[in-house]
Motif scaffolding. Structure first.
Motif, PDB file in Angstrom:
ATOM      1  N   ASN A 185       0.817  -1.253   0.114  1.00 46.12           N
ATOM      2  CA  ASN A 185       0.033   0.181  -0.194  1.00 46.12           C
ATOM      3  C   ASN A 185       0.860   1.266   0.143  1.00 46.12           C
ATOM      4  O   ASN A 185       0.621   2.370   0.665  1.00 46.12           O
ATOM      5  CB  ASN A 185      -0.974  -0.007   1.196  1.00 46.12           C
ATOM      6  CG  ASN A 185      -0.232   0.042   2.464  1.00 46.12           C
ATOM      7  OD1 ASN A 185       0.898  -0.471   2.278  1.00 46.12           O
ATOM      8  ND2 ASN A 185      -0.789   0.136   3.536  1.00 46.12           N
ATOM      9  N   SER A 186       1.957   1.375  -0.691  1.00 42.43           N
ATOM     10  CA  SER A 186       2.888   2.374  -0.780  1.00 42.43           C
ATOM     11  C   SER A 186       2.321   3.534  -1.398  1.00 42.43           C
ATOM     12  O   SER A 186       1.370   3.607  -2.248  1.00 42.43           O
ATOM     13  CB  SER A 186       4.067   2.075  -1.656  1.00 42.43           C
ATOM     14  OG  SER A 186       4.875   3.211  -1.740  1.00 42.43           O
ATOM     15  N   LEU A 187       2.539   4.827  -0.416  1.00 46.67           N
ATOM     16  CA  LEU A 187       2.253   5.798  -1.128  1.00 46.67           C
ATOM     17  C   LEU A 187       2.736   6.431  -2.385  1.00 46.67           C
ATOM     18  O   LEU A 187       2.214   7.423  -2.988  1.00 46.67           O
ATOM     19  CB  LEU A 187       2.210   7.133   0.030  1.00 46.67           C
ATOM     20  CG  LEU A 187       1.255   6.954   1.276  1.00 46.67           C
ATOM     21  CD1 LEU A 187       1.689   7.784   2.399  1.00 46.67           C
ATOM     22  CD2 LEU A 187      -0.263   6.788   1.135  1.00 46.67           C
ATOM     23  N   SER A 226       2.805  -2.540  -9.263  1.00 45.39           N
ATOM     24  CA  SER A 226       3.377  -3.259 -10.169  1.00 45.39           C
ATOM     25  C   SER A 226       4.905  -3.315 -10.422  1.00 45.39           C
ATOM     26  O   SER A 226       5.474  -4.367 -10.292  1.00 45.39           O
ATOM     27  CB  SER A 226       2.659  -3.231 -11.533  1.00 45.39           C
ATOM     28  OG  SER A 226       3.246  -1.912 -12.233  1.00 45.39           O
ATOM     29  N   SER A 227       5.340  -2.268 -10.131  1.00 43.17           N
ATOM     30  CA  SER A 227       7.003  -2.103 -10.386  1.00 43.17           C
ATOM     31  C   SER A 227       7.422  -1.697  -8.892  1.00 43.17           C
ATOM     32  O   SER A 227       8.815  -1.754  -8.955  1.00 43.17           O
ATOM     33  CB  SER A 227       7.142  -0.857 -11.228  1.00 43.17           C
ATOM     34  OG  SER A 227       6.997   0.216 -10.825  1.00 43.17           O
ATOM     35  N   LYS A 228       6.700  -1.508  -8.167  1.00 40.66           N
ATOM     36  CA  LYS A 228       7.289  -0.898  -6.672  1.00 40.66           C
ATOM     37  C   LYS A 228       8.439   0.054  -6.792  1.00 40.66           C
ATOM     38  O   LYS A 228       9.058   0.493  -5.740  1.00 40.66           O
ATOM     39  CB  LYS A 228       8.018  -1.936  -6.091  1.00 40.66           C
ATOM     40  CG  LYS A 228       7.136  -3.528  -5.884  1.00 40.66           C
ATOM     41  CD  LYS A 228       6.111  -3.248  -5.063  1.00 40.66           C
ATOM     42  CE  LYS A 228       5.160  -4.478  -4.940  1.00 40.66           C
ATOM     43  NZ  LYS A 228       4.041  -4.305  -3.921  1.00 40.66           N
ATOM     44  N   GLU A 285      11.310   7.730   5.974  1.00 44.19           N
ATOM     45  CA  GLU A 285      10.956   6.665   7.111  1.00 44.19           C
ATOM     46  C   GLU A 285       9.580   6.631   7.739  1.00 44.19           C
ATOM     47  O   GLU A 285       8.921   5.539   7.810  1.00 44.19           O
ATOM     48  CB  GLU A 285      12.305   6.553   7.973  1.00 44.19           C
ATOM     49  CG  GLU A 285      13.361   5.906   7.302  1.00 44.19           C
ATOM     50  CD  GLU A 285      14.513   5.830   8.460  1.00 44.19           C
ATOM     51  OE1 GLU A 285      14.144   6.078   9.547  1.00 44.19           O
ATOM     52  OE2 GLU A 285      15.571   5.156   8.052  1.00 44.19           O
ATOM     53  N   PRO A 286       9.131   7.876   8.050  1.00 44.36           N
ATOM     54  CA  PRO A 286       7.748   7.837   8.846  1.00 44.36           C
ATOM     55  C   PRO A 286       6.752   7.378   8.067  1.00 44.36           C
ATOM     56  O   PRO A 286       5.769   6.708   8.389  1.00 44.36           O
ATOM     57  CB  PRO A 286       7.479   9.171   9.533  1.00 44.36           C
ATOM     58  CG  PRO A 286       9.135   9.803   9.422  1.00 44.36           C
ATOM     59  CD  PRO A 286       9.927   9.060   8.395  1.00 44.36           C
ATOM     60  N   ILE A 287       6.682   7.535   6.676  1.00 48.42           N
ATOM     61  CA  ILE A 287       5.592   7.518   5.680  1.00 48.42           C
ATOM     62  C   ILE A 287       6.009   6.240   4.987  1.00 48.42           C
ATOM     63  O   ILE A 287       4.937   5.485   4.296  1.00 48.42           O
ATOM     64  CB  ILE A 287       5.381   8.538   4.911  1.00 48.42           C
ATOM     65  CG1 ILE A 287       6.551   9.110   4.071  1.00 48.42           C
ATOM     66  CG2 ILE A 287       4.673   9.936   5.604  1.00 48.42           C
ATOM     67  CD1 ILE A 287       6.214   9.981   2.948  1.00 48.42           C
ATOM     68  N   ALA A 288       7.130   5.753   4.923  1.00 48.83           N
ATOM     69  CA  ALA A 288       7.363   4.728   3.852  1.00 48.83           C
ATOM     70  C   ALA A 288       8.877   4.041   4.436  1.00 48.83           C
ATOM     71  O   ALA A 288      10.035   4.275   4.110  1.00 48.83           O
ATOM     72  CB  ALA A 288       7.878   4.880   2.546  1.00 48.83           C
ATOM     73  N   PRO A 289       8.589   3.273   5.663  1.00 45.74           N
ATOM     74  CA  PRO A 289       9.812   2.797   6.587  1.00 45.74           C
ATOM     75  C   PRO A 289      10.641   1.902   5.719  1.00 45.74           C
ATOM     76  O   PRO A 289      11.999   1.772   5.877  1.00 45.74           O
ATOM     77  CB  PRO A 289       9.087   1.743   7.338  1.00 45.74           C
ATOM     78  CG  PRO A 289       7.731   2.354   7.664  1.00 45.74           C
ATOM     79  CD  PRO A 289       7.399   2.825   6.240  1.00 45.74           C
ATOM     80  N   SER A 290      10.149   1.047   4.504  1.00 43.58           N
ATOM     81  CA  SER A 290      11.055   0.348   3.649  1.00 43.58           C
ATOM     82  C   SER A 290      11.591   0.761   2.555  1.00 43.58           C
ATOM     83  O   SER A 290      12.402   0.261   1.681  1.00 43.58           O
ATOM     84  CB  SER A 290      10.397  -0.863   3.462  1.00 43.58           C
ATOM     85  OG  SER A 290       9.379  -0.775   2.717  1.00 43.58           O
ATOM     86  N   ALA A 291      11.279   2.409   2.407  1.00 45.85           N
ATOM     87  CA  ALA A 291      11.520   2.968   1.000  1.00 45.85           C
ATOM     88  C   ALA A 291      13.178   3.135   0.842  1.00 45.85           C
ATOM     89  O   ALA A 291      13.921   3.352   1.979  1.00 45.85           O
ATOM     90  CB  ALA A 291      10.990   4.288   0.761  1.00 45.85           C
ATOM     91  N   GLN A 292      13.654   2.944  -0.509  1.00 48.67           N
ATOM     92  CA  GLN A 292      15.008   3.256  -0.430  1.00 48.67           C
ATOM     93  C   GLN A 292      15.070   4.124  -1.888  1.00 48.67           C
ATOM     94  O   GLN A 292      14.393   4.476  -2.645  1.00 48.67           O
ATOM     95  CB  GLN A 292      15.824   1.965  -0.934  1.00 48.67           C
ATOM     96  CG  GLN A 292      15.874   0.868  -0.006  1.00 48.67           C
ATOM     97  CD  GLN A 292      16.659  -0.237  -0.377  1.00 48.67           C
ATOM     98  OE1 GLN A 292      16.576  -0.649  -1.520  1.00 48.67           O
ATOM     99  NE2 GLN A 292      17.488  -0.800   0.380  1.00 48.67           N
ATOM    100  N   VAL A 293      16.047   5.095  -1.588  1.00 45.21           N
ATOM    101  CA  VAL A 293      16.090   6.312  -2.600  1.00 45.21           C
ATOM    102  C   VAL A 293      17.178   6.248  -3.463  1.00 45.21           C
ATOM    103  O   VAL A 293      18.364   5.951  -2.970  1.00 45.21           O
ATOM    104  CB  VAL A 293      16.131   7.907  -1.965  1.00 45.21           C
ATOM    105  CG1 VAL A 293      16.279   8.824  -2.580  1.00 45.21           C
ATOM    106  CG2 VAL A 293      14.723   7.914  -0.912  1.00 45.21           C
ATOM    107  N   GLN A 294      17.029   6.497  -4.743  1.00 45.42           N
ATOM    108  CA  GLN A 294      18.098   6.650  -5.664  1.00 45.42           C
ATOM    109  C   GLN A 294      18.327   8.106  -6.254  1.00 45.42           C
ATOM    110  O   GLN A 294      17.208   8.386  -6.483  1.00 45.42           O
ATOM    111  CB  GLN A 294      17.983   5.533  -6.951  1.00 45.42           C
ATOM    112  CG  GLN A 294      19.055   5.570  -7.774  1.00 45.42           C
ATOM    113  CD  GLN A 294      18.936   4.706  -8.990  1.00 45.42           C
ATOM    114  OE1 GLN A 294      18.028   3.591  -8.718  1.00 45.42           O
ATOM    115  NE2 GLN A 294      19.470   4.746 -10.057  1.00 45.42           N
TER     116      GLN A 294
END
Length: 368
Positions: free
Chosen positions: A97-99, A104-106, A148-157
């Motif tokens: 449920n990513s914001l 499909s691609s994440k 991190e507060p809104i997407a703890p598992s997010a990684q940024v490029q």
């Protein structure tokens, strides 16, 4: 026959008077005769070892007297973000449920964002984020931490395309002029010249000019290539121009050549100038009458003649038949737009006359 011979002698007498004998250069006495005039329009300064150091303290003419350059100073290997750069962000988020990321691609590929004049970029759900002055890695870590507060598992490029403040302009005098991004803060001017295809081989005595923050710096290309300490590090917004050294002096009279002579190095002495013009003509020149003609600005004139000339127009004289004169010429600096004149020996004129007499006498004998 006697009448013809008298005509020959009359012509010879006219030649001896010096009225019409052709010569290639002026005599020293002819140039300097005004020295003893009641109101001379120029001053004559014989140069010797006793006064050559004092003359070196007179104002320089034709240029500012030297090149101003920024010595090399290493910087960090990483580049920093500046206003005008364009930042590309890709956010990877595996949450269902990513914001931000597509299901499909994440991943979320955000539109390219130009760094504002305030040094910020807009990031969804975070607002304006200050990235100015940070390395790309530091800015990436900052944005990822803020998410991190809104997407703890997010990684940024994050990647950056250099803007004006992180680029330099290679304007002219190379194979490939253009705008070049700075890969890091340790990018040197020699690296830029290499990227631009090197200095054009058609340039004679090239100079490298650097314009930075309203100031102009210059160095001769041969010195830049020879001395590692001169390989200065570039900064965003720098402009580099390669051009020919346009300084010259004029060679006249009984020298090996009569032309404009370009400066081949920062400074040229009077003795070196004589070498550059091919020396003085052995059969014609007066080694006691080598002159350097120079014009000073009105503000350089000094009544006492110590720190400047007493008149705007000055003729410096050299006697190259003495060791004193040779050493003086070895230490006297030629200025751009000087005129170096090798006067003709009076013996040359006499030789021309006697040759003419010989020809006329031969003609008279032939007439007989």
């Amino acid at each position: 026959m006697r009448l013809k011979f008298l005509c020959v002698l009359a012509i010879a007498g006219a030649a001896l008077s010096g009225c019409s004998v052709p010569r290639g250069a002026a005599l020293s006495a002819e140039v300097l005769r005004e020295e003893n005039a009641k109101e001379p329009t120029f001053s004559v300064v014989p140069v010797n070892r006793a006064n050559v150091d004092r003359l070196a303290g007179w104002p320089v003419t034709g240029w500012r007297g030297g090149y101003n350059w920024i010595p090399a100073k290493s910087g960090p290997n990483s580049a920093v973000i500046s206003s005008g750069d364009t930042v590309h962000l890709v956010i990877w988020d595996s949450q269902d449920n990513s914001l931000l990321a597509d299901v499909s691609s994440k991943t979320a590929l955000l539109p390219p964002t130009k760094v504002s004049s305030a040094g910020t970029i807009f990031v969804p759900y975070l607002g304006d984020v200050v990235v100015n002055g940070q390395t790309a890695e530091a800015a990436r870590a900052q944005i990822q931490s803020a998410m991190e507060p809104i997407a703890p598992s997010a990684q940024v490029q994050l990647s950056v395309m250099a803007g004006v403040r992180n680029s330099v302009d290679l304007v002219s005098g190379v194979g490939k002029p253009g705008s070049y991004p700075l890969p890091d803060r340790n990018y040197s001017i020699l690296s830029l010249l290499a990227a631009g295809g090197g200095i054009a081989p058609t340039l004679k005595n090239p100079l490298v000019r650097l314009i930075r923050a309203g100031n102009t710096y210059e160095i001769r290309a041969d010195r830049l290539l020879a001395e590692a300490s001169m390989n200065t590090v570039l900064r965003g917004g720098d402009k580099v121009i390669v051009r020919e050294d346009d300084r010259y002096f004029t060679a006249l009279g009984a020298t090996g050549t009569e032309s404009l002579i370009r400066f081949e190095k920062d400074n040229i002495t009077a003795l070196e100038a004589m070498s550059l013009v091919g020396g003085i003509a052995d059969a014609r020149a007066n080694p006691k009458g080598v002159l350097v003609l120079r014009e000073y600005p009105a503000k350089a004139v000094r009544a006492d003649g110590l720190k400047g000339p007493q008149m705007r127009h000055v003729v410096f004289t050299f006697d190259l038949t003495t060791a004193d004169g040779l050493f003086a010429a070895r230490n006297f600096q030629i200025n751009p737009k000087d005129s170096v004149l090798a006067t003709e020996s009076s013996m040359t004129a006499a030789g021309t006359v006697f040759g003419l007499i010989g020809s006329l006498v031969g003609l008279n004998n032939a007439v007989k």
